[in-house]
Design an enzyme around this catalytic site. Structure first.
Site, PDB file in Angstrom:
ATOM      1  N   ASP B 461      66.527   5.705  -7.425  1.00  0.00           N
ATOM      2  CA  ASP B 461      65.180   6.254  -7.551  1.00  0.00           C
ATOM      3  C   ASP B 461      64.381   5.437  -7.155  1.00  0.00           C
ATOM      4  O   ASP B 461      64.444   4.161  -6.797  1.00  0.00           O
ATOM      5  CB  ASP B 461      65.122   6.455  -9.053  1.00  0.00           C
ATOM      6  CG  ASP B 461      63.675   7.025  -9.390  1.00  0.00           C
ATOM      7  OD1 ASP B 461      63.107   7.987  -8.842  1.00  0.00           O
ATOM      8  OD2 ASP B 461      63.241   6.228 -10.481  1.00  0.00           O
ATOM      9  N   LYS B 462      62.968   5.639  -6.978  1.00  0.00           N
ATOM     10  CA  LYS B 462      61.966   4.926  -6.319  1.00  0.00           C
ATOM     11  C   LYS B 462      61.104   4.064  -7.556  1.00  0.00           C
ATOM     12  O   LYS B 462      61.300   3.106  -7.979  1.00  0.00           O
ATOM     13  CB  LYS B 462      61.104   5.590  -5.304  1.00  0.00           C
ATOM     14  CG  LYS B 462      60.158   4.268  -4.766  1.00  0.00           C
ATOM     15  CD  LYS B 462      59.128   5.094  -3.902  1.00  0.00           C
ATOM     16  CE  LYS B 462      57.959   5.783  -4.825  1.00  0.00           C
ATOM     17  NZ  LYS B 462      57.035   4.848  -5.734  1.00  0.00           N
ATOM     18  N   PHE B 603      40.761  15.386  -8.231  1.00  0.00           N
ATOM     19  CA  PHE B 603      41.946  15.191  -7.005  1.00  0.00           C
ATOM     20  C   PHE B 603      42.851  16.323  -7.187  1.00  0.00           C
ATOM     21  O   PHE B 603      43.154  16.900  -8.221  1.00  0.00           O
ATOM     22  CB  PHE B 603      42.607  13.891  -7.729  1.00  0.00           C
ATOM     23  CG  PHE B 603      43.718  13.575  -6.592  1.00  0.00           C
ATOM     24  CD1 PHE B 603      43.762  12.896  -5.661  1.00  0.00           C
ATOM     25  CD2 PHE B 603      44.871  13.902  -7.005  1.00  0.00           C
ATOM     26  CE1 PHE B 603      44.580  12.528  -4.886  1.00  0.00           C
ATOM     27  CE2 PHE B 603      46.085  13.695  -6.305  1.00  0.00           C
ATOM     28  CZ  PHE B 603      45.953  12.993  -5.171  1.00  0.00           C
ATOM     29  N   THR B 739      63.529  10.251  -4.098  1.00  0.00           N
ATOM     30  CA  THR B 739      62.164  10.055  -5.218  1.00  0.00           C
ATOM     31  C   THR B 739      61.576  11.338  -5.301  1.00  0.00           C
ATOM     32  O   THR B 739      61.392  12.217  -4.140  1.00  0.00           O
ATOM     33  CB  THR B 739      61.400   8.872  -4.637  1.00  0.00           C
ATOM     34  OG1 THR B 739      60.203   9.069  -5.399  1.00  0.00           O
ATOM     35  CG2 THR B 739      60.953   9.057  -3.179  1.00  0.00           C
ATOM     36  N   GLY B 740      60.844  11.593  -6.290  1.00  0.00           N
ATOM     37  CA  GLY B 740      59.936  12.843  -6.349  1.00  0.00           C
ATOM     38  C   GLY B 740      58.697  12.500  -5.694  1.00  0.00           C
ATOM     39  O   GLY B 740      57.815  13.531  -5.570  1.00  0.00           O
ATOM     40  N   ASN B 902      64.148  12.160 -14.979  1.00  0.00           N
ATOM     41  CA  ASN B 902      64.209  12.952 -13.823  1.00  0.00           C
ATOM     42  C   ASN B 902      65.266  12.636 -13.079  1.00  0.00           C
ATOM     43  O   ASN B 902      65.923  13.143 -12.006  1.00  0.00           O
ATOM     44  CB  ASN B 902      63.282  13.005 -12.796  1.00  0.00           C
ATOM     45  CG  ASN B 902      62.511  11.802 -12.450  1.00  0.00           C
ATOM     46  OD1 ASN B 902      62.927  10.746 -13.086  1.00  0.00           O
ATOM     47  ND2 ASN B 902      61.616  11.556 -11.750  1.00  0.00           N
ATOM     48  N   ASP B 903      66.019  11.385 -13.601  1.00  0.00           N
ATOM     49  CA  ASP B 903      67.212  10.828 -12.818  1.00  0.00           C
ATOM     50  C   ASP B 903      68.320  11.220 -13.675  1.00  0.00           C
ATOM     51  O   ASP B 903      69.745  10.854 -13.128  1.00  0.00           O
ATOM     52  CB  ASP B 903      66.982   9.305 -12.576  1.00  0.00           C
ATOM     53  CG  ASP B 903      65.657   8.851 -11.988  1.00  0.00           C
ATOM     54  OD1 ASP B 903      65.650   9.434 -10.854  1.00  0.00           O
ATOM     55  OD2 ASP B 903      65.348   8.042 -12.341  1.00  0.00           O
TER      56      ASP B 903
END
Lengths: 297, 1259
Positions: B461-462, B603, B739-740, B902-903
């Site tokens: 993962d990042k 944003f 990575t997401g 998420n991992d």
């Protein structure tokens, strides 16, 4: 351990040690006098005992004799062995048929091994034209632990061993009941009979020797002098059905026991192999060390 | 080189926007993990017309799906849930409520069930069951060849050790369950809030939760202490995100359910969907006072969340215990096994087959022997007239029992003990302890250690794994001037590393390290108004929320980048103090000013920028904007003098892998604003396409901007990441980043952690797609001509061995791997019309499957040719899918490392999952196999612990098989001399104790402690790791070598004593050539030989090794003399029959000579062979071992090289410093969070402000 500094000296040292032990064993084995006498009496052999092979156990003992010469004296103590071959005392079925509870003194339901070796031998020496009996000592032929711990007679009933064994059947192949094995000697009868104990110490391999008697008494305490001897055999043990042989062996003993050619030769071979390998390793080591040095340069 | 790629890329970007439909969109995440097929349909942009038609047909024929809300919860009414319609029949008659209680149960046993259940569990293992069968066989008198205790004693030992281990585990689970179940919260009982344990909470209970407490169940929020019953929660446990989320109750409950009495009277009925695992979805209705109100996920607090910034809140339990979303989500934990495990199993099967063959052979031998000799041996007659074949048959089973020790009973338990020990070594390793977070490395699974030495692919993962997820303000460019290097007050470069002193600023948080004293000088002197303007912009243009606690300002930002910028402004003297719905208060160098915020242009991922429009106290209206350089430059006023200088600064920043943002502003006249505001109001109330309309309106005002400068933020890598990655690369481990995050960010991080370098050629999704397309066509053509369809082409995709990397987004992955189409196919296949059609469809599906498999295989082949692979914009499910693909097509050992929820999926999928602990969320760690605090510990885990574990396990197994073969086959050789009668060559007690006592400890210690080279050298020479990846140390070949070694040893152990016993007698003439002496001789030779053999195998000698080897030998002789003593025979005459054998046999010198000779002949050839092979073909580790001393000296002099910073010539475009989340602008605009309504609260806030000021002034 695998560095050259250790491995190479190790090999040479072990090789030399192996050679030394091998030589020692070989020579001490060579000094041992041993005489083997086959008395199986195989059919068509003109052996005196051949006539006994057909006699059955019930027909009573059959006597046969063997004459032999000792060319050189056997220094004492001399041991008398019998040897059976093709006899599977190490067979599992044979092993499980014994009942060690009984042997340590519980007589009920007795089913002692039926196959006690029951040939007996007497030895005579020709002295001045007549045969003098050579005294054979049957004491101490078994291990102390066997005759004193493992094998026990049942408690005497009314001071009689016979009564203690009362109600037990004689093993079918035995000539007499267990308590009559050495009827004259109460310390050597019944289960504590040493011949029985020796027999019950089952052999490892199908060809085996068992100690029968020792010669170390009277005139023969220094051993058997050279001369002519006669062995009287009370032949009753059948071995021909299973193609076995029976032998009597006379042997002297040394620090390493009886004659044992195998171990000496094995050590000699081992020692030389070690030294040979040591040289091969040395050569390889030198060659590759040079190569490595060249690589590094 | 790179520039061309960059150009291609930008061209492609324009294409992408131009031709949106046919190309996957790199910006959006693909579908969510559990989206239904309906949702997929609506998202699917373009499908081939033919497929569309089929889909439509399918939909038409499908029955309309009704959303049924069968889950009913009534507040404050426990009896309601006991009604018969809510009971479900579990067993035959036992009725149980369908509502789970809130107690959790993870333990397996209770005191009564422990023994039976644990035994049952253990006998499910093949090996244990096998020994149970053996035990039963041994009880049959006809075939028993070994005493019952030979199997029972080891079996009891094995069962006992395993049971103790299970017991300890289960006690720990009991303790953890109790801890959780006994937490308390307030529940309404008899109309009052009472302190209640979690386990006693039931569905329908009304709870009160306090600040910072965990939510005990899934709860519908009713009201809270905050205005509008807003409630902030931290969901770190659920999804790993540390920023706060807000939940909001229904207006009706907010209004009427504030008081305790009102809550006690509350009798609403909630109807909703059945429990499921979708964290972000909830549909239901609340029926109360004859009105129904819709409910969605925004009103639900999930179990595992933490209440933050909210004094207290009330809620009603909807799902409890096992029904909660987090529990539903925890998924089934996969049972992981190592490669060695399965190899070991196959070997045990091989041995088992061998055992049967040997037994059968010997049984035939026995039959033959009985016919030839046995039948005529009158002395063997046992009264049973069995025929020879029948005796042979019995002997078959007899030999199965005698030779059973070939299948090592203690193997499995020993392996487990070793792994447990190795796990403790990992737990105890201080070099993997992360002091800052006080987290030690932890092996959470104790069964996978040696697999750590065989890793081929790492999936990382990042965020939070490679990076710290901490953004720090590093540099800036103001008015064309760069700041942020080491400089003194006058702007001269300096080498001293003295930090800037922020003490003049009472709001400074003291955490920023900055070294440019010149910038501070500029700010404080106010010489350059642009500098102040720059930081003012940072303080005003954002959507950060502020909270004051203990006199400290706390910022809550939607993205860490924004937080970093606002914090930087705060440190430089422009402090964002507070905001209301339409004002913002800022302290500018100590002077407090309040500005009217006219609009926040938030944003989003398309706009890549945000703006605020503020009215300054003097009435001027100004727009402040910050955004990605690409979008800002397009909207700049044509005359911007600093345009080029800033551009250069941006390039410099990008080279240093910093994340950049451009800042700009623009003055707006009142008239212009009025006109725009009108359009803005219209757009914001538009009913359709509101978002697009708003974007359009924003676009109109964000133009002709004046550039102020640029910021550079460092997405801080964790310590030692580049070094670790290069070390692992040298160990031939490939690293994939999944990575997401956005493509740009991921690429940026790829460069900064040196996965990508300037020389790397990067392939993107399009290139891959094209390559795969050609490949597939080639394969089809070939298949057509070759008729062999599944033939695999092995030629590489890329000709040269150039350095390549792959960067691919989730959408491309789906496209390439045909994932979406598969879903469609499934859907349409449900409704075949005719048999013919059905056949056809099956055919098409089969073809599609083949096609897909081919495509996936090709993709994996291609990806594996690249040095680095980065997948961005991937969902958790895709992460797992990528891992699964590599597992499936490469048959390689994979490791996944991550920190967030998420991992979890990928961690569970990979052979080994590693969690980064010490972060807020624990989800990843909970499902991982190993956890530690920092990515860099991975190199120690793999290169040191993994490699050692692998070496140890291999050595252990090789030796274990060897020693059991050497032990057992002696029986085999002996059978040729005892009529194949299943007679054993050793005493029964020796057989019983050999594996347990005489030969186990030294090999266990080798399995625990052995190492070929030290940890330092292991790290220094990563090449050593490769032997594990290639399975060099334990494989079938090595197994057979061990086997043959064992056979040869057994030959020696048998035949040298055999030779010695052929013709011999004792010293005193007694004939010790008896069976019992022979058994003692062979056993002694064997014990000495195998114990010295393990001594030879030990490469790392310690005192305990020596002690264990000589201890085992001493133990053997000690126990043997005891068992052969007179005393024990008198006590148990039938069990101990070797009375006197040891003392009688071992006083014979020639038996000792025999034993010595056998041991020497066993060992010396091994020494010689090893010496020769080490000299002629030295292995990598041999060489290193040889030069150990040299390296040690070197290491003392060796200093780690300072990581050379590469400054390339590239024009790499930087990422922009926004995460892909929306900001809080909606929330701010809605005013719901702002403490405006309640005057007293405002006063409190004001007071706290005053407090801070006072505190700062006095200090």
């Amino acid at each position: 351990l695998l560095s050259a500094g250790i491995a190479l000296p190790l090999f040479f040292a072990l090789g030399l040690a192996g050679l030394a032990v091998g030589l020692g064993l070989h020579f001490s084995s060579g000094t041992i006098r041993e005489l083997e006498l086959d008395y199986t009496g195989a059919p068509r052999s003109n052996h005196d005992c051949a006539r006994c092979t057909n006699a059955s156990a019930t027909s009573g003992p059959c006597l046969c004799t063997l004459r032999f010469e000792l060319a050189e004296p056997f220094p004492g103590p001399v041991c008398l062995y019998y040897q059976l071959s093709n006899y599977y005392q190490n067979h599992r079925r044979y092993g499980v048929s014994r009942d060690d509870l009984q042997l340590s003194g519980d007589p009920w339901g007795l089913r002692v091994a039926n196959s006690l070796f029951n040939d007996t031998f007497t030895l005579h020496r020709l002295v001045n034209g007549s045969f003098m009996p050579v005294p054979l000592d049957s004491r101490g032929i078994s291990w102390w632990t066997d005759s004193n711990v493992k094998f026990r007679n049942p408690e005497l009933v009314n001071g009689s061993l016979a009564t203690a064994f009362w109600g037990t059947a004689k093993p079918p192949n035995w000539p007499c009941a267990a308590y009559l094995l050495d009827a004259g000697n109460p310390n050597n009868t019944g289960f504590v009979n040493e011949d029985f104990i020796v027999w019950m110490r089952t052999a490892a391999l199908p060809t085996f020797r068992k100690l029968y008697r020792r010669v170390h008494q009277g005139n023969f305490s220094a051993g058997l002098p050279h001369g002519t001897y006669r062995l009287d055999i009370n032949y009753s043990y059948p071995v021909l059905p299973f193609k076995g042989t029976k032998k009597v062996i006379l042997s002297t003993v040394s620090w390493m026991g009886g004659k044992n050619p195998f171990l000496g030769i094995a050590y000699l071979v081992f020692g030389s192999a070690c030294i040979l390998t040591g040289f091969v390793m040395l050569a390889v080591h030198i060659k590759y060390q040079q190569q490595n040095q060249m690589d590094e340069d | 080189m790179y520039q061309t790629a960059g150009k291609m890329n930008s061209e492609r970007d324009s294409e992408t926007t131009f031709d949106e439909d046919s190309q996957p969109n790199d910006e959006v995440m693909p579908y969510s993990d559990d989206e239904t097929e309906d949702e997929l349909d609506s998202q699917q942009p373009a499908v081939e017309p033919e497929q569309n038609r089929i889909n439509r047909e399918a939909e038409e024929s499908r029955e309309p799906v009704k959303k049924d809300c069968s889950w009913q919860v009534k507040a404050n009414d426990r009896n309601f849930h006991e009604q018969p319609q809510f009971q479900k029949t579990t067993f035959l008659c036992c009725n149980k409520s369908k509502y789970a209680g809130n107690a959790i149960k993870t333990y397996k046993y209770n005191p009564i069930t422990f023994l039976p259940l644990n035994l049952l569990e253990q006998f499910k293992r093949a090996a244990n069951f096998y020994f149970l069968i053996l035990l039963i066989l041994q009880a049959i008198p006809q075939i028993t060849t070994l005493s019952w205790y030979t199997t029972l004693v080891p079996l009891l030992l094995v069962l006992g050790i395993t049971a103790i281990k299970d017991l300890v585990d289960d006690v720990a689970r009991h303790r953890m369950d109790n801890e959780v179940n006994n937490r308390t919260c307030d529940v309404i009982k008899e109309a009052r809030f009472k302190d209640t344990k979690w386990k006693d909470i039931k569905v329908g209970d009304v709870l009160r939760l306090k600040k910072n407490s965990f939510v005990p169940a899934d709860i519908l929020l009713l009201s809270s202490s905050e205005p509008n019953s807003l409630c902030y929660v931290e969901t770190a446990e659920l999804d790993g995100e540390t920023n706060l989320k807000f939940k909001m109750s229904l207006e009706v409950t907010d209004r009427y359910l504030q008081e305790e009495s009102a809550l006690a009277r509350f009798d609403g009925l909630i109807e909703c969907e059945e429990p499921n695992n979708r964290l972000d979805k909830f549909t239901g209705t609340l029926v109360w006072r004859n009105m129904s109100y819709p409910l969605d996920a925004d009103k639900i607090l999930l179990r595992g969340c933490k209440i933050r910034n909210t004094d207290y809140c009330h809620g009603v339990v909807v799902f409890a215990g096992a029904d909660t979303k987090i529990m539903k989500n925890s998924g089934k934990t996969r049972f992981k096994r190592t490669k060695i495990d399965s190899l070991m199993n196959y070997m045990v099967y091989t041995i088992f087959v061998l055992l049967i063959l040997l037994s059968a052979g010997l049984a035939i031998g026995h039959t033959y022997w009985e016919q030839q000799i046995g039948n005529s041996s009158w002395y063997l007659y046992d009264g049973q007239n069995y025929s020879p074949p029948y005796r042979g048959f019995l002997n078959f089973w007899g030999y199965i029992i005698v030779l059973n020790t070939m299948v090592p009973i203690s193997l499995y338990v020993s392996v487990e003990v070793i792994r447990l020990g190795q796990s403790y070594f990992i737990n105890w390793d201080l070099q993997m302890y992360y002091p800052e977070k006080d987290t030690a490395a932890k092996a959470r699974t104790t069964t996978l250690n040696e697999q750590l030495g065989q890793i081929h692919y790492i999936f990382s993962d990042k965020t939070g794994t490679l990076t710290q997820n901490i953004m720090t303000f590093k540099k800036c460019c103001i008015n064309g001037q760069m700041y942020g290097d080491y400089r003194d007050e006058s702007g001269q470069p300096q080498h001293c590393t003295e930090q800037v002193d922020f003490s003049w600023n009472m709001y400074a948080d003291g955490k920023l390290s900055f070294y440019d004293h010149y910038l501070i000088e500029q700010i404080r002197s106010g010489k350059d108004p642009e500098v102040r303007q720059f930081f003012f912009l940072l303080a005003i243009c954002h959507t950060v929320m502020v909270e004051v606690s203990n006199g400290e300002l706390n910022y809550q930002a939607a993205s860490p980048d924004e937080g970093a910028l606002v914090t930087a402004a705060r440190n430089f003297g422009f402090v964002f103090l507070s905001r209301t719905q339409n004002t913002i208060t800022i302290s500018e160098m100590g002077i407090e000013r309040t500005y009217d915020v006219l609009a926040i242009l938030d944003f989003n991922s398309d706009r890549k920028r945000m703006s605020v429009i503020v009215r300054e106290p003097d009435g001027r209206i100004r727009l402040y904007c910050k955004g990605a350089d690409t979008v800002i430059y397009e909207r700049l006023h044509p005359r911007n003098p600093k345009r080029h200088a800033t551009q250069e600064a941006l390039d410099t920043f990008a080279n240093e892998t910093l994340r950049t943002l451009c800042l700009c502003y623009k003055d707006i006249s009142y008239r212009e604003y009025e006109a725009w505001n009108k359009k803005f109001t219209e757009a914001s109330v538009a009913t359709t396409n509101r978002d697009e309309a708003l974007d359009q309106v924003y676009e109109e005002i964000e133009k002709n901007l004046i550039l102020l400068g640029a910021t550079a933020i460092e997405d801080k890598l964790q310590d030692g990441v580049p070094e670790t990655i290069s070390k692992l690369a040298k160990a031939d481990i490939k690293i994939w980043v999944l990575t997401g995050d956005k493509k740009e960010t991921a690429e940026n991080i790829g460069f900064s952690c040196e996965l990508l370098t300037e020389e790397t050629t990067i392939c993107y999704g399009e290139d891959v797609s094209a390559l795969l397309q050609t490949r597939l066509e080639n394969q089809r053509n070939r298949a057509g001509s070759n008729t062999q369809s599944s033939q695999r082409t092995t030629e590489p995709f890329f000709q040269s061995g150039r350095n390549r990397a792959l960067i691919i987004t989730g959408s491309w992955l789906n496209e390439i791997l045909l994932e979406k189409k598969k879903k469609k196919k499934k859907l349409k296949l449900k409704f075949p019309k005719t048999a013919e059609e059905k056949q056809m469809r099956i055919e098409t599906r089969r073809r599609a499957e083949v096609n897909k498999e081919q495509q996936q295989r090709n993709f994996v082949d291609l990806a594996c040719e690249c040095r680095a692979v980065i997948c961005c914009r991937v969902t958790p499910k895709q992460k797992a899918m990528v891992v699964e693909l590599v597992k499936k097509y490469k048959k390689a050992i994979t490791l996944a490392i991550g920190d967030g929820a998420n991992d979890v999926n990928m961690i569970k999928t990979a052979h080994i999952g590693v969690g980064i602990s010490g972060q807020e969320g624990m989800q990843a760690v909970m499902s991982s196999d190993y956890s530690f605090g920092q990515f860099r510990y991975l190199q120690r885990l793999l290169l040191v612990h993994g490699r050692w574990s692998y070496i140890r396990m291999c050595k252990f197994l090789r030796y274990f098989f060897y020693k059991n073969f050497a032990f057992t086959l002696v029986h085999f050789w002996y059978s040729f001399f005892n009529g194949y009668s299943a007679q054993t060559a050793y005493e029964d007690w020796f057989i019983t104790l050999y594996n347990v006592l005489y030969s186990s400890l030294p090999v266990l210690l080798v399995g625990l402690l052995d190492q070929d080279v030290s940890d330092k050298l292991s790290l220094r020479f990563p090449g050593l790791y490769i032997s594990g990846q290639k399975d060099l140390l334990f494989n079938y070949k090595k197994f057979f070598v061990s086997l043959i070694h064992g056979i040869i040893t057994s030959l020696i152990i048998f035949f040298i004593p055999y030779g010695a016993y052929l013709q011999t007698m004792g010293q005193d003439g007694e004939a010790p050539s008896d069976y019992q002496s022979f058994a003692v001789t062979t056993a002694s030779s064997l014990v000495l030989a195998v114990n010295f053999q393990i001594g030879l195998d030990t490469s790392y000698w310690t005192f305990v090794n020596a002690f264990s080897i000589f201890g085992s030998i001493a133990l053997y002789f000690g126990i043997m003399f005891d068992l052969h003593s007179a005393g024990i025979h008198v006590l148990f005459p039938s069990s101990f029959q070797f009375t006197g054998t040891a003392p009688n046999a071992l006083r014979q010198p020639y038996l000792w000579l025999t034993i010595i000779l056998s041991v020497a002949v066993c060992l010396l050839p091994v020494v010689a062979l090893r010496f020769l092979s080490m000299t002629i073909w030295p292995s990598e580790s041999d060489k290193i071992q040889k030069n150990r001393k040299k390296y040690k000296i070197e290491a003392e002099q060796w200093k780690p090289r300072p990581s050379a910073f590469r400054r390339g010539i590239s024009g790499r475009r930087s990422a922009y410093a926004f995460s892909h989340q929306r900001g809080y602008a909606d929330l701010i605009a809605s005013g719901r969070s702002i403490r405006k309504k309640r005057a007293p609260l405002d006063a409190v806030l004001g007071n706290s402000m005053a407090e801070i000021r006072q505190a700062a002034e006095t200090s």
